[in-house]
Scaffold this active site. Structure first.
Site, mmCIF file in Angstrom:
data_model
loop_
_atom_site.group_PDB
_atom_site.id
_atom_site.type_symbol
_atom_site.label_atom_id
_atom_site.label_comp_id
_atom_site.label_asym_id
_atom_site.label_seq_id
_atom_site.Cartn_x
_atom_site.Cartn_y
_atom_site.Cartn_z
ATOM 1 N N THR A 1 -0.492 -7.956 -13.549
ATOM 2 C CA THR A 1 -0.281 -9.186 -14.307
ATOM 3 C C THR A 1 -1.547 -9.543 -15.072
ATOM 4 O O THR A 1 -2.631 -9.637 -14.491
ATOM 5 C CB THR A 1 0.125 -10.326 -13.362
ATOM 6 O OG1 THR A 1 1.404 -10.024 -12.805
ATOM 7 C CG2 THR A 1 0.200 -11.662 -14.092
ATOM 8 N N GLN B 1 8.663 -3.397 -14.900
ATOM 9 C CA GLN B 1 8.878 -3.956 -13.569
ATOM 10 C C GLN B 1 9.650 -5.270 -13.694
ATOM 11 O O GLN B 1 9.194 -6.222 -14.336
ATOM 12 C CB GLN B 1 7.557 -4.202 -12.845
ATOM 13 C CG GLN B 1 7.811 -4.545 -11.374
ATOM 14 C CD GLN B 1 6.553 -4.946 -10.628
ATOM 15 O OE1 GLN B 1 5.915 -5.925 -10.994
ATOM 16 N NE2 GLN B 1 6.222 -4.214 -9.588
ATOM 17 N N HIS C 1 10.909 -5.216 -8.593
ATOM 18 C CA HIS C 1 9.812 -5.775 -7.791
ATOM 19 C C HIS C 1 10.413 -6.412 -6.541
ATOM 20 O O HIS C 1 10.902 -7.533 -6.562
ATOM 21 C CB HIS C 1 9.051 -6.816 -8.613
ATOM 22 C CG HIS C 1 7.691 -7.153 -8.063
ATOM 23 N ND1 HIS C 1 7.296 -6.848 -6.786
ATOM 24 C CD2 HIS C 1 6.626 -7.784 -8.641
ATOM 25 C CE1 HIS C 1 6.056 -7.270 -6.598
ATOM 26 N NE2 HIS C 1 5.623 -7.827 -7.707
ATOM 27 N N ASN D 1 5.447 -8.178 -2.336
ATOM 28 C CA ASN D 1 4.420 -9.213 -2.556
ATOM 29 C C ASN D 1 4.908 -10.651 -2.467
ATOM 30 O O ASN D 1 4.359 -11.549 -3.100
ATOM 31 C CB ASN D 1 3.716 -8.985 -3.897
ATOM 32 C CG ASN D 1 2.861 -7.737 -3.891
ATOM 33 O OD1 ASN D 1 2.663 -7.128 -2.840
ATOM 34 N ND2 ASN D 1 2.371 -7.332 -5.043
ATOM 35 N N ARG E 1 9.769 -1.245 -5.728
ATOM 36 C CA ARG E 1 8.485 -1.471 -5.064
ATOM 37 C C ARG E 1 8.680 -2.367 -3.840
ATOM 38 O O ARG E 1 9.329 -3.413 -3.927
ATOM 39 C CB ARG E 1 7.509 -2.151 -6.023
ATOM 40 C CG ARG E 1 6.070 -2.168 -5.533
ATOM 41 C CD ARG E 1 5.187 -2.992 -6.460
ATOM 42 N NE ARG E 1 3.816 -2.509 -6.433
ATOM 43 C CZ ARG E 1 2.768 -3.211 -6.854
ATOM 44 N NH1 ARG E 1 2.934 -4.430 -7.334
ATOM 45 N NH2 ARG E 1 1.552 -2.705 -6.820
ATOM 46 N N ASN F 1 1.507 -14.116 -0.799
ATOM 47 C CA ASN F 1 2.365 -15.252 -1.140
ATOM 48 C C ASN F 1 3.108 -15.816 0.060
ATOM 49 O O ASN F 1 4.229 -16.294 -0.045
ATOM 50 C CB ASN F 1 3.324 -14.884 -2.274
ATOM 51 C CG ASN F 1 2.593 -14.711 -3.588
ATOM 52 O OD1 ASN F 1 1.779 -15.553 -3.969
ATOM 53 N ND2 ASN F 1 2.858 -13.620 -4.292
ATOM 54 N N GLY G 1 -4.460 0.629 -9.590
ATOM 55 C CA GLY G 1 -4.354 -0.668 -10.241
ATOM 56 C C GLY G 1 -5.597 -1.063 -11.010
ATOM 57 O O GLY G 1 -5.741 -0.746 -12.185
#
Length: 371
Positions: free
Chosen positions: A25, A97, A177, A180, A229, A237, A326
């Site tokens: 992001t 994604q 996605h 996370n 993913r 989170n 990443g």
């Protein structure tokens, strides 16, 4: 033994090497629209075997951070087409994604200033990113409302539409996605899902929405162009589950018949400890892969979290097919070449990760060309 630089087939995706640019992001899409600068950024990194774009909202409701892109409108599709054209012109492969943040959002980002949505009305103890008067800042998420069961088919259809839009925009496929602590992960984990209907309680119910989404997308564009993913133990989170091993082994067994292109796993804590333990015992990723293969699953196996060349090569020897990098891709548009040559890596400027323009985005130096 396969090396990072050998080609590999992942479903319908023929990849020139096993190095993947992970989704990152960057908050550089005002109005949720992809920009020409984004086309430059991604095309600079087209030597990756596969690029996974930054997380991209499937609907306005799915947005959780300022200036992240979407893929629900014709204008967004047109913007993304310029990105995919630029990557393909340099010989790259790129998937988008698909993202619904669920409760990791703020009233300011939601349609009509409404509350974010979630499996249950439990506020996430985490932050989101807002831009007010031109200044970006991380703020607490807003209190969510629980989704009514009658709303869930519409969310599944939003994913289906986003996948269809992705192919129209020229993407080689999509990555869902499910990691996370965003919406699909919120449904999976008992810490964020306290529903008492068909989408809560036992593992089979908590996994229902994710599996319905995956079935809809594979019906729309084919399993061979679809990835997923997952992050079995990350606390990102504010998600948690005391028994992640049986949960995620159930999930991958159910995914096996879909014949996906790849499965993408964050090992440990996202951006943190690889040996992070959540629940009753350390997570066994080898057992997870064995459960998937035993169920007939053929997807390429992608690993992620804190990889360097040495660790990546070791993981390939242990059975992984793809390795996602990443933050190193942020600062090294030519990461593949640097890894191949053993060249030093640029250090990323963390102050430019979220929001801004060219600085810390498209201005990182590449190695001098051999030609």
């Amino acid at each position: 033994m396969s090396s990072l630089f050998d080609p590999v087939q992942a479903g319908a995706l023929h990849l020139a090497n096993r190095i993947v640019m992970a989704p990152l992001t960057r908050n550089r899409a005002p109005g949720a629209l992809p920009t020409p600068l984004m086309a430059t950024y991604y095309s600079q990194r087209a030597t990756a075997g596969l690029i996974v774009t930054e997380a991209t909202a499937i609907s306005h409701q799915g947005q959780g951070y300022a200036d992240v892109p979407g893929i629900w409108s014709a204008e967004q599709v047109a913007g993304w087409k310029k990105v995919t054209d630029a990557v393909h012109a340099r010989g790259g492969k790129i998937v988008v994604q698909l993202w619904h943040v669920g409760r990791v959002s703020h009233n300011d980002l939601q349609p009509g200033g409404q509350a974010p949505v979630a499996p249950s009305a439990i506020t996430a103890k985490t932050k989101t990113y807002l831009i007010r008067d031109g200044v970006g800042a991380f703020v607490d998420t807003s209190a969510p409302r629980a989704l009514d069961i009658g709303e869930l088919p519409g969310i599944v259809q939003d994913y289906r539409r986003a996948a269809r839009n992705a192919i129209e925009a020229g993407f080689d496929g999509v990555e869902v996605h499910g990691a996370n602590g965003y919406l699909l992960d919120q449904f999976l984990r008992s810490g964020s899902n306290q529903r008492t209907d068909a989408y809560g309680g036992p593992i089979e119910n908590r996994a229902r929405l994710l599996l319905e989404v995956m079935q809809a997308i594979t019906q729309e564009i084919g399993g061979a162009r679809t990835g997923l993913r997952l992050s079995p133990v990350t606390p990102a989170n504010d998600v948690s589950d005391p028994h992640p091993q049986p949960l995620f082994e159930y999930v991958v067994r159910q995914l096996a018949p879909l014949q996906l292109a790849y499965l993408h796993f964050i090992e440990g804590q996202t951006g943190g400890a690889r040996d992070y333990v959540q629940g009753d015992q350390p997570f066994d990723y080898a057992a997870l892969r064995a459960a998937y293969r035993a169920a007939g699953g053929t997807a390429a196996w992608m690993v992620n979290n804190g990889y360097d060349k040495t660790l990546a090569e070791r993981s390939l020897k242990e059975g992984a097919d793809l390795v996602a990098f990443g933050k190193t891709f942020i600062a090294n548009p030519d990461l593949v070449q640097r890894l191949r040559q053993g060249a030093p890596l640029n250090e990323p400027d963390r102050s430019t990760f979220y929001g801004g323009g060219v600085k810390g985005y498209t201005d990182y130096p590449a190695l001098a060309s051999n030609g």
